[in-house]
Design an enzyme around this catalytic site. Structure first.
Site, PDB file in Angstrom:
ATOM      1  CB  SER A 186      -0.865  -0.018   1.260  1.00 45.84           C
ATOM      2  OG  SER A 186      -1.436   1.239   1.487  1.00 45.84           O
ATOM      3  CE1 TYR A 219      -4.059  -2.501   5.487  1.00 46.00           C
ATOM      4  CE2 TYR A 219      -3.522  -0.169   5.560  1.00 46.00           C
ATOM      5  CZ  TYR A 219      -3.823  -1.296   4.836  1.00 46.00           C
ATOM      6  OH  TYR A 219      -3.887  -1.230   3.465  1.00 46.00           O
ATOM      7  CE  LYS A 262      -1.684  -4.205   3.182  1.00 51.49           C
ATOM      8  NZ  LYS A 262      -2.043  -5.502   2.583  1.00 51.49           N
TER       9      LYS A 262
HETATM   10  C1  UD1 Z   1      -6.731   4.252   3.495  1.00 47.58           C
HETATM   11  C2  UD1 Z   1      -5.455   3.679   3.998  1.00 47.58           C
HETATM   12  C3  UD1 Z   1      -4.747   2.936   2.885  1.00 47.58           C
HETATM   13  C4  UD1 Z   1      -5.657   1.912   2.274  1.00 47.58           C
HETATM   14  C5  UD1 Z   1      -6.906   2.624   1.778  1.00 47.58           C
HETATM   15  C6  UD1 Z   1      -7.898   1.677   1.150  1.00 47.58           C
HETATM   16  C7  UD1 Z   1      -3.873   4.799   5.520  1.00 47.58           C
HETATM   17  C8  UD1 Z   1      -3.286   6.101   5.948  1.00 47.58           C
HETATM   18  N1  UD1 Z   1      -4.680   4.809   4.498  1.00 47.58           N
HETATM   19  O1  UD1 Z   1      -6.380   5.298   2.588  1.00 47.58           O
HETATM   20  O2  UD1 Z   1      -3.605   2.300   3.367  1.00 47.58           O
HETATM   21  O3  UD1 Z   1      -5.008   1.283   1.207  1.00 47.58           O
HETATM   22  O4  UD1 Z   1      -7.526   3.279   2.876  1.00 47.58           O
HETATM   23  O5  UD1 Z   1      -8.428   0.800   2.086  1.00 47.58           O
HETATM   24  O6  UD1 Z   1      -3.582   3.802   6.109  1.00 47.58           O
HETATM   25  N2  UD1 Z   1     -12.705  10.835   3.527  1.00 47.58           N
HETATM   26  C9  UD1 Z   1     -13.722  11.720   3.842  1.00 47.58           C
HETATM   27  N3  UD1 Z   1     -14.890  11.215   4.326  1.00 47.58           N
HETATM   28  C10 UD1 Z   1     -15.101   9.876   4.512  1.00 47.58           C
HETATM   29  C11 UD1 Z   1     -14.053   8.983   4.194  1.00 47.58           C
HETATM   30  C12 UD1 Z   1     -12.869   9.497   3.709  1.00 47.58           C
HETATM   31  O7  UD1 Z   1     -13.573  12.924   3.683  1.00 47.58           O
HETATM   32  O8  UD1 Z   1     -16.189   9.497   4.978  1.00 47.58           O
HETATM   33  C13 UD1 Z   1     -11.443  11.362   2.981  1.00 47.58           C
HETATM   34  C14 UD1 Z   1     -10.234  11.050   3.829  1.00 47.58           C
HETATM   35  O9  UD1 Z   1     -10.025  12.060   4.789  1.00 47.58           O
HETATM   36  C15 UD1 Z   1      -9.131  10.996   2.766  1.00 47.58           C
HETATM   37  C16 UD1 Z   1      -9.848  10.519   1.504  1.00 47.58           C
HETATM   38  O10 UD1 Z   1     -11.225  10.733   1.742  1.00 47.58           O
HETATM   39  O11 UD1 Z   1      -8.646  12.289   2.548  1.00 47.58           O
HETATM   40  C17 UD1 Z   1      -9.627   9.050   1.220  1.00 47.58           C
HETATM   41  O12 UD1 Z   1      -9.926   8.308   2.395  1.00 47.58           O
HETATM   42  P1  UD1 Z   1     -10.010   6.712   2.384  1.00 47.58           P
HETATM   43  O13 UD1 Z   1     -10.884   6.250   1.283  1.00 47.58           O
HETATM   44  O14 UD1 Z   1     -10.363   6.268   3.772  1.00 47.58           O
HETATM   45  O15 UD1 Z   1      -8.533   6.257   2.000  1.00 47.58           O
HETATM   46  P2  UD1 Z   1      -7.122   6.667   2.649  1.00 47.58           P
HETATM   47  O16 UD1 Z   1      -7.275   7.088   4.053  1.00 47.58           O
HETATM   48  O17 UD1 Z   1      -6.438   7.597   1.704  1.00 47.58           O
END
Ligand code: UD1
Length: 354
Positions: A127, A152, A156
């Site tokens: 990842s 987690y 990785k």
């Molecule tokens: C996370 C994990 C990554 C994993 C990926 C897919 C970390 C830091 N990140 O990535 O390893 O591969 O998930 O499972 O370990 N967001 C919102 N509202 C929401 C959900 C998300 O605003 O309800 C925003 C988050 O703040 C972020 C972006 O959307 O900026 C993406 O979030 P998310 O889909 O959870 O993925 P990551 O955190 O980037």
């Protein structure tokens, strides 16, 4: 002879899309899954998409060493794509032992079974989380890894290191450590570092199926759009980015799956330049959370209920890939537009509601 690829965790979100692409590329696939985080929906979808009704499905927990060894006794495994792992960042902080036990034991069992069966080609699902927060963007495979911010993420990093060490031992000690070594060398490894996989198969027969409240952005968006969730919270609009929301590299799930076929072929066709290789799998294009939300609304003609909320602990401001190594060496590139991907994600959510 047609090559056999074991896909551990093959009934899950990424595993099912990879299984489709492998079968369509002419590989025999053996799916192993303990169904701890999914049901048979996607496996049934894989059969429908490929028209292949007899894909072997082995219900095992890869933490069960004897069961994994029996699987390797039963099938000639030419390569393994290892997905079987827990993946919820927040849960891993609350339950580190569960995460280390599961994610490390299952990978060690696969590696050990491969070693005891004359070696194996191992593709590990890593990842972009291994890069952590960095100012030097985009990240290349040589960008330094930062200390993991969650158990987690740490699993990785540790699994990448385990694979590197096992490959190196196999090269140094060969036949004495790996009896019955195969022509292609005892163990070769590739780690693919995924950025943010999103979307669903264009058939809408397979896709992401989160249990409970989704942690990830796109399933939260589609569940809000369909009415399962009331309102999407955009976590933070005060980041130092053009619109104040975080930047990520969203990679279409089918594009991502195709990268696995390219990587497995590279291993099985003896095309690797080093015995252990790492590739970033992303688009190279940063997209903000706000841009993604508005693109979803536009392409699907939906008004999404969302609000800006506090930053989420542990989020990095921005991360995106330099995918040029994968483009060059795997002859792979992300092809699908973000609009197509978001339309597919919505079609999948609607299919689930049928
Ligand atoms: C996370 C994990 C990554 C994993 C990926 C897919 C970390 C830091 N990140 O990535 O390893 O591969 O998930 O499972 O370990 N967001 C919102 N509202 C929401 C959900 C998300 O605003 O309800 C925003 C988050 O703040 C972020 C972006 O959307 O900026 C993406 O979030 P998310 O889909 O959870 O993925 P990551 O955190 O980037």
């Amino acid at each position: 002879m047609t090559k056999n690829v074991l896909v551990s965790g093959g009934a899950g979100y990424i595993g099912s899309h990879v299984t489709v692409e492998l079968i369509q590329a002419g590989y025999n696939v053996i799916v192993a899954d303990n169904l701890s985080n999914c049901d048979m929906t996607c496996f049934e979808g894989v059969k429908a998409i490929t028209g292949k009704k007899d894909i072997p499905f082995i219900k095992i927990d890869c933490c069960d060493r004897d069961a994994v060894f029996r699987l390797f006794d039963e099938y000639r495994i030419d390569a393994v794509i290892h997905f079987a792992a827990f993946k919820a960042v927040g849960e891993s902080v609350a339950e580190p032992i569960k995460y280390y036990r599961n994610n490390l034991d299952s990978f060690l069992n696969i590696l050990e079974a491969g070693k005891n069966h004359g070696g194996c080609n191992i593709l590990f699902s890593s990842s972009a989380t291994v890069y952590g927060e960095t100012d030097k963007l985009p990240v290349t495979e040589d960008s330094p890894r930062q200390s993991a911010t969650s158990p987690y993420g740490n699993t990785k990093q540790i699994c990448e290191d385990i694979l590197r060490d096992v490959v190196s031992a196999a090269k140094s000690y060969g036949e004495s450590m790996f009896p019955g070594t195969r022509k292609n060398g005892p163990v070769k490894g590739i780690a693919l570092r995924y950025f943010n996989p999103i979307g669903a198969h264009p058939s809408a027969l397979i896709g992401e199926l989160p249990r409970g409240v989704p942690n990830n952005l796109v399933p939260y968006i589609t569940q809000t759009a369909i009415g399962k969730r009331e309102c999407l919270s955009i976590f933070g609009n005060d980041y130092p980015t053009p619109d104040g929301t975080c930047l990520r590299d969203y990679i279409d799930i089918v594009d991502l799956a195709k990268a696995h076929v390219a990587a497995v072929s590279r291993m099985l066709d003896g095309k690797m330049k080093k015995d252990y290789e790492i590739f970033n799998i992303g688009t190279g294009r940063p997209v903000s959370v706000y841009e993604l939300v508005t693109a979803f609304e536009k392409v699907n003609g939906i008004k999404l209920n969302y609000k800006f909320a506090e930053r989420r602990a542990g989020d990095v401001t921005a991360i995106w890939a330099d995918p040029s190594l994968a483009n060059r060496e795997l002859k792979w590139a992300a092809e699908r537009s973000i609009e197509d991907t978001l339309a597919a994600a919505w079609a999948w959510e609607k299919h689930l509601a049928e």
